[in-house]
Design a protein around this motif. Sequence first.
Motif, PDB file in Angstrom:
ATOM      1  N   SER A 235       0.775  -1.150  -0.049  1.00 38.37           N
ATOM      2  CA  SER A 235      -0.003   0.028   0.150  1.00 38.37           C
ATOM      3  C   SER A 235       0.902   1.299   0.003  1.00 38.37           C
ATOM      4  CB  SER A 235      -0.845   0.000   0.954  1.00 38.37           C
ATOM      5  OG  SER A 235      -1.725   1.042   1.243  1.00 38.37           O
TER       6      SER A 235
ATOM      7  N   SER B 251       0.868   3.942  -3.140  1.00 34.54           N
ATOM      8  CA  SER B 251      -0.013   4.958  -3.088  1.00 34.54           C
ATOM      9  C   SER B 251       0.800   6.312  -3.145  1.00 34.54           C
ATOM     10  CB  SER B 251      -0.658   5.024  -1.668  1.00 34.54           C
ATOM     11  OG  SER B 251      -1.516   3.819  -1.613  1.00 34.54           O
TER      12      SER B 251
ATOM     13  N   HIS C 274      -2.190   1.936   4.129  1.00 34.54           N
ATOM     14  CA  HIS C 274      -3.407   1.257   5.070  1.00 34.54           C
ATOM     15  C   HIS C 274      -2.538   0.489   6.180  1.00 34.54           C
ATOM     16  CE1 HIS C 274      -3.665  -3.167   4.510  1.00 34.54           C
ATOM     17  NE2 HIS C 274      -3.286  -2.785   3.120  1.00 34.54           N
TER      18      HIS C 274
ATOM     19  N   GLN D 210      -3.353  -1.667  10.072  1.00 39.66           N
ATOM     20  CA  GLN D 210      -4.059  -2.333  10.852  1.00 39.66           C
ATOM     21  C   GLN D 210      -3.632  -2.856  12.245  1.00 39.66           C
ATOM     22  OE1 GLN D 210      -3.936  -3.579   7.424  1.00 39.66           O
ATOM     23  NE2 GLN D 210      -1.904  -4.341   8.059  1.00 39.66           N
TER      24      GLN D 210
ATOM     25  N   GLU E 176      -7.503  -6.811   8.596  1.00 42.74           N
ATOM     26  CA  GLU E 176      -7.254  -5.822   7.742  1.00 42.74           C
ATOM     27  C   GLU E 176      -8.027  -4.710   7.737  1.00 42.74           C
ATOM     28  OE1 GLU E 176      -4.780  -6.240   4.864  1.00 42.74           O
ATOM     29  OE2 GLU E 176      -4.107  -7.413   6.499  1.00 42.74           O
ATOM     30  N   SER E 177      -7.687  -3.509   7.407  1.00 40.55           N
ATOM     31  CA  SER E 177      -8.344  -2.150   7.343  1.00 40.55           C
ATOM     32  C   SER E 177      -9.260  -2.191   5.988  1.00 40.55           C
ATOM     33  CB  SER E 177      -7.885  -1.003   7.931  1.00 40.55           C
ATOM     34  OG  SER E 177      -6.613  -0.845   6.722  1.00 40.55           O
ATOM     35  N   ILE E 178      -8.777  -2.678   4.938  1.00 40.92           N
ATOM     36  CA  ILE E 178      -9.524  -2.347   3.686  1.00 40.92           C
ATOM     37  C   ILE E 178     -10.086  -3.883   3.236  1.00 40.92           C
ATOM     38  CG2 ILE E 178      -7.782  -0.473   2.986  1.00 40.92           C
ATOM     39  CD1 ILE E 178      -6.234  -2.583   1.155  1.00 40.92           C
ATOM     40  N   HIS E 179      -9.986  -4.789   3.760  1.00 43.30           N
ATOM     41  CA  HIS E 179     -10.746  -6.054   3.410  1.00 43.30           C
ATOM     42  C   HIS E 179     -11.614  -6.433   4.729  1.00 43.30           C
ATOM     43  CE1 HIS E 179      -8.107  -6.240   0.128  1.00 43.30           C
ATOM     44  NE2 HIS E 179      -6.806  -6.350   0.921  1.00 43.30           N
TER      45      HIS E 179
END
Length: 267
Positions: free
Chosen positions: A159, A163, A168, A170, A254-257
Amino acid sequence: MNSVIDSAVVMPDVQSSTDLRHIPIERVGIRGVRHPMLVAGGDGQPLPTIGQWELTVALPAHEKGTHMSRFVALLEKSRTTALTPALFCDLAREMLPLLNAQKGDITVHFPYFINKTAPMSGVTSLMDYELTWVARAAENGVAFELSVLVPVTSLCPCSKAISEYGAHNQRSHVTVTVALDDLSSLDIDGLIRSIEKEGSSELWGLLKRTDEKYVTERAYENPKFVEDLVRDVAGQVRKLPGLTSYRVQAENFESIHNHSAYAVVEG
């Protein structure tokens, strides 16, 4: 017959009667027992906590049952002693003659607290960890196993790399389980700290704004996959004196899953 003693004399001891089915029982006892306990902290002072206990013994084929009340009596006897791993093993040794058993296990799960100092402001607060002790006693000795769950922050290297700004991260749970044949040099606080430092950042109970800036930037500068976590922690665990086996698990929430990333190393 007017006294308690007279009543006890004539009461049958059903548990000690002979069983005719001739089937041994590997483990019989009590579990789910929530009981106060003292643990010797890293500074040597007694640390009050609450243990979730399981105590079992092996039952020979000819015996009908075990004496369940004796397990609780053993816990009551140890309640005012600040337990170390060595004293915990002594408790398992004491259980065998008390239950007339040749082998038995004691397991306890409990929260363990360390007083931590924030990295910039210097404020202090308690941080909690989950510990599990297991003692397996037999006539030839006691085997000890320790598990500790340490929460850390992890930040995704992928990430960060792809980016233009941000990355991201967690909370991650690192669980280390070790079997040791030498308890004399076991430093639980030191083990926890060695695990914490392998995260992208460690956690604190209380942080001021200067501390929040530090931990955010620290994590960004130290990205780690779940694979990195287990490998780096395993490298620390392998240094433990008296280590006979180990297992390192890491779970990234996970913060995006809507699923976790997970990895295990064993040795």
